[in-house]
Design a protein around this motif. Structure first.
Motif, PDB file in Angstrom:
ATOM      1  N   GLU A 152       0.869  -1.205  -0.004  1.00 31.73           N
ATOM      2  CA  GLU A 152      -0.141  -0.023   0.119  1.00 31.73           C
ATOM      3  C   GLU A 152       0.990   1.173   0.090  1.00 31.73           C
ATOM      4  O   GLU A 152       0.658   2.343  -0.775  1.00 31.73           O
ATOM      5  N   VAL A 153       1.979   1.172   0.962  1.00 31.77           N
ATOM      6  CA  VAL A 153       2.824   2.455   0.720  1.00 31.77           C
ATOM      7  C   VAL A 153       3.395   2.650  -0.547  1.00 31.77           C
ATOM      8  O   VAL A 153       3.422   3.878  -0.919  1.00 31.77           O
ATOM      9  N   VAL A 154       3.847   1.837  -1.128  1.00 27.75           N
ATOM     10  CA  VAL A 154       4.562   1.771  -2.166  1.00 27.75           C
ATOM     11  C   VAL A 154       3.616   2.480  -3.522  1.00 27.75           C
ATOM     12  O   VAL A 154       3.579   3.240  -4.295  1.00 27.75           O
ATOM     13  N   TYR A 155       2.254   1.604  -3.483  1.00 32.78           N
ATOM     14  CA  TYR A 155       1.350   2.141  -4.350  1.00 32.78           C
ATOM     15  C   TYR A 155       0.857   3.645  -4.255  1.00 32.78           C
ATOM     16  O   TYR A 155       0.467   4.215  -5.270  1.00 32.78           O
ATOM     17  N   ARG A 156       0.779   4.072  -3.232  1.00 30.99           N
ATOM     18  CA  ARG A 156       0.487   5.295  -2.689  1.00 30.99           C
ATOM     19  C   ARG A 156       1.671   6.343  -3.389  1.00 30.99           C
ATOM     20  O   ARG A 156       1.296   7.289  -3.838  1.00 30.99           O
ATOM     21  N   LYS A 157       2.810   5.868  -3.184  1.00 31.30           N
ATOM     22  CA  LYS A 157       3.752   6.756  -3.708  1.00 31.30           C
ATOM     23  C   LYS A 157       3.911   6.856  -5.217  1.00 31.30           C
ATOM     24  O   LYS A 157       3.751   7.875  -5.812  1.00 31.30           O
ATOM     25  N   ALA A 158       3.511   5.683  -6.038  1.00 38.44           N
ATOM     26  CA  ALA A 158       3.352   5.657  -7.140  1.00 38.44           C
ATOM     27  C   ALA A 158       2.246   6.461  -7.701  1.00 38.44           C
ATOM     28  O   ALA A 158       2.404   7.227  -8.853  1.00 38.44           O
ATOM     29  N   GLN A 159       1.098   6.593  -7.145  1.00 38.49           N
ATOM     30  CA  GLN A 159       0.125   7.264  -7.441  1.00 38.49           C
ATOM     31  C   GLN A 159       0.170   8.642  -7.331  1.00 38.49           C
ATOM     32  O   GLN A 159      -0.287   9.560  -8.118  1.00 38.49           O
ATOM     33  N   ILE A 160       0.944   9.190  -6.523  1.00 44.48           N
ATOM     34  CA  ILE A 160       1.392  10.689  -6.292  1.00 44.48           C
ATOM     35  C   ILE A 160       2.241  11.037  -7.505  1.00 44.48           C
ATOM     36  O   ILE A 160       2.169  12.082  -8.058  1.00 44.48           O
ATOM     37  N   ILE A 161       3.068  10.002  -7.818  1.00 39.32           N
ATOM     38  CA  ILE A 161       3.973  10.504  -9.205  1.00 39.32           C
ATOM     39  C   ILE A 161       3.356  10.522 -10.519  1.00 39.32           C
ATOM     40  O   ILE A 161       3.360  11.613 -10.970  1.00 39.32           O
ATOM     41  N   ASP A 162       2.685   9.529 -10.729  1.00 36.79           N
ATOM     42  CA  ASP A 162       2.158   9.138 -11.927  1.00 36.79           C
ATOM     43  C   ASP A 162       0.873   8.287 -11.894  1.00 36.79           C
ATOM     44  O   ASP A 162       0.773   7.061 -12.089  1.00 36.79           O
ATOM     45  N   PRO A 163      -0.234   8.777 -11.557  1.00 34.98           N
ATOM     46  CA  PRO A 163      -1.336   7.991 -11.201  1.00 34.98           C
ATOM     47  C   PRO A 163      -2.171   7.404 -12.225  1.00 34.98           C
ATOM     48  O   PRO A 163      -2.055   7.859 -13.554  1.00 34.98           O
ATOM     49  N   ASP A 164      -2.670   5.983 -12.190  1.00 36.26           N
ATOM     50  CA  ASP A 164      -3.312   5.515 -13.319  1.00 36.26           C
ATOM     51  C   ASP A 164      -4.086   4.538 -12.477  1.00 36.26           C
ATOM     52  O   ASP A 164      -3.981   3.972 -11.477  1.00 36.26           O
ATOM     53  N   ALA A 165      -5.102   3.947 -13.284  1.00 35.11           N
ATOM     54  CA  ALA A 165      -6.258   3.015 -12.768  1.00 35.11           C
ATOM     55  C   ALA A 165      -5.901   1.802 -12.210  1.00 35.11           C
ATOM     56  O   ALA A 165      -6.310   1.258 -11.312  1.00 35.11           O
ATOM     57  N   ASN A 166      -4.864   1.285 -13.192  1.00 33.05           N
ATOM     58  CA  ASN A 166      -4.359  -0.173 -12.968  1.00 33.05           C
ATOM     59  C   ASN A 166      -3.671  -0.169 -11.548  1.00 33.05           C
ATOM     60  O   ASN A 166      -3.924  -1.006 -10.727  1.00 33.05           O
ATOM     61  N   LYS A 167      -2.944   0.819 -11.344  1.00 29.81           N
ATOM     62  CA  LYS A 167      -2.219   0.823  -9.899  1.00 29.81           C
ATOM     63  C   LYS A 167      -3.263   1.129  -8.967  1.00 29.81           C
ATOM     64  O   LYS A 167      -2.965   0.587  -7.475  1.00 29.81           O
ATOM     65  N   ALA A 168      -4.226   1.975  -9.036  1.00 27.54           N
ATOM     66  CA  ALA A 168      -5.095   2.311  -8.106  1.00 27.54           C
ATOM     67  C   ALA A 168      -6.034   0.943  -7.935  1.00 27.54           C
ATOM     68  O   ALA A 168      -6.304   0.747  -6.687  1.00 27.54           O
ATOM     69  N   CYS A 169      -6.108   0.019  -8.967  1.00 31.17           N
ATOM     70  CA  CYS A 169      -6.926  -1.175  -8.280  1.00 31.17           C
ATOM     71  C   CYS A 169      -6.100  -2.115  -7.614  1.00 31.17           C
ATOM     72  O   CYS A 169      -6.729  -2.663  -6.632  1.00 31.17           O
ATOM     73  N   ASN A 170      -4.699  -2.082  -7.864  1.00 29.32           N
ATOM     74  CA  ASN A 170      -3.860  -2.758  -6.942  1.00 29.32           C
ATOM     75  C   ASN A 170      -3.938  -2.279  -5.424  1.00 29.32           C
ATOM     76  O   ASN A 170      -3.702  -2.977  -4.537  1.00 29.32           O
ATOM     77  N   LEU A 171      -3.917  -0.918  -5.426  1.00 29.12           N
ATOM     78  CA  LEU A 171      -4.030  -0.135  -4.069  1.00 29.12           C
ATOM     79  C   LEU A 171      -5.305  -0.689  -3.552  1.00 29.12           C
ATOM     80  O   LEU A 171      -5.152  -0.733  -2.283  1.00 29.12           O
ATOM     81  N   CYS A 172      -6.336  -0.660  -4.112  1.00 23.68           N
ATOM     82  CA  CYS A 172      -7.681  -1.134  -3.606  1.00 23.68           C
ATOM     83  C   CYS A 172      -7.659  -2.514  -3.090  1.00 23.68           C
ATOM     84  O   CYS A 172      -8.232  -2.856  -1.894  1.00 23.68           O
ATOM     85  N   HIS A 173      -6.966  -3.438  -3.699  1.00 22.26           N
ATOM     86  CA  HIS A 173      -6.806  -4.852  -3.435  1.00 22.26           C
ATOM     87  C   HIS A 173      -6.080  -4.744  -1.852  1.00 22.26           C
ATOM     88  O   HIS A 173      -6.284  -5.858  -1.067  1.00 22.26           O
ATOM     89  N   CYS A 174      -5.003  -4.055  -1.860  1.00 19.39           N
ATOM     90  CA  CYS A 174      -4.307  -3.930  -0.636  1.00 19.39           C
ATOM     91  C   CYS A 174      -5.395  -3.532   0.419  1.00 19.39           C
ATOM     92  O   CYS A 174      -5.116  -3.928   1.535  1.00 19.39           O
TER      93      CYS A 174
END
Length: 270
Positions: A152-174
């Motif tokens: 979750e920590v890592v996906y949140r960082k990724a979303q801050i830099i370059d957000p997209d729906a795919n990583k957001a779905c993985n964040l939701c899974h977490c």
């Protein structure tokens, strides 16, 4: 036969006799003949022949003979090899090393973009896109290890830099795995409403719909971000913020993009 074959026509040999091709590659490496391409091509052929562990050891033992320009490609091949044989810890460490390299401005030869190839086509990749891609892969590796807090920590960082729906779905899974349904539902709604980059991608939309169904059918009690903040902070020890602390002495050298990443504690409630 092997001695008479050159690197130029090795593709024919790979199709007809992979073992002979591998022997040729070893010969080229040992003689210092086009070591960069020989090592990379040999590792790919070994992977195709299910000789993954051998390929890993070959790269580790011979990469010192390769040029600096070849190191990034060798890292990418190693990551694929680690994935194939399920070596998650090595994947995670290599992703962290790649982030460290970018952090110190050593990636892309100090340039803000690089030229990449995919299916025979060239395209430009920015530092932001590369960081986000690596963070996404790092988050996925944490997920495979079952460490959803660190992911979750890592996906949140990724979303801050370059957000997209795919990583957001993985964040939701977490978040769902941590029974934080309120946050997960909010993010899924944003995706399904088409308000996020990549929301219209059929694959991402289908994944979001599946997660929403899973969420609605679950019987867990929803937790808010504030209620679960202490649990999330435990992940900082193993997550990206721990890596940031290792970089602290070199902050004056880091790229501007890292200045855009505010501390995770300030975003837990977002």
């Amino acid at each position: 036969m092997v001695e008479a074959i050159t690197i130029a026509n090795v593709e024919i040999l790979v199709e007809k006799d992979p073992d002979a091709a591998i022997a040729l590659f070893w010969k080229a490496i040992n003689e210092g003949d086009r070591v960069d391409s020989a090592l990379k091509d040999m590792a790919v052929v070994m992977k195709q022949q299910d000789r993954t562990e051998e390929a890993i050891e070959a790269i580790k033992s011979c990469r010192g003979r390769c040029s600096e320009q070849a190191q990034e490609s060798l890292d990418n091949i190693l990551i694929d090899l680690y994935k194939k044989c399920g070596r998650l810890e090595e994947q995670i460490e290599l992703f962290k090393q790649k982030l460290w390299t970018i952090y110190h401005g050593e990636a892309f030869n100090g340039k803000p973009t690089k030229t990449a190839r995919s299916h025979g086509k060239k395209f430009q990749v920015t530092i932001k896109q590369e960081i986000s891609r690596i963070l996404g892969n790092l988050g996925w590796a944490y997920m495979q290890r079952g460490n959803y807090m660190a992911a979750e920590v890592v996906y949140r960082k990724a979303q801050i830099i370059d957000p997209d729906a795919n990583k957001a779905c993985n964040l939701c899974h977490c978040l769902i795995k941590q029974t934080r349904t309120t946050e997960a539902r909010s993010i899924l709604s944003t995706i399904l409403q088409g308000d996020m980059v990549g929301s219209n991608d059929p694959k991402s939309k289908a994944q979001a719909q599946e997660l929403l169904i899973e969420l609605e059918s679950s019987h867990v009690s929803p937790l808010s971000a504030q209620e679960s903040a202490s649990s999330v902070e435990e992940a900082l020890v193993q997550g990206l913020d721990h890596l940031m602390k290792q970089w602290t002495p070199f902050r004056s050298k880091r790229l501007p993009v890292f200045e855009e990443i505010s501390p995770f504690r300030d975003q837990v409630a977002c």
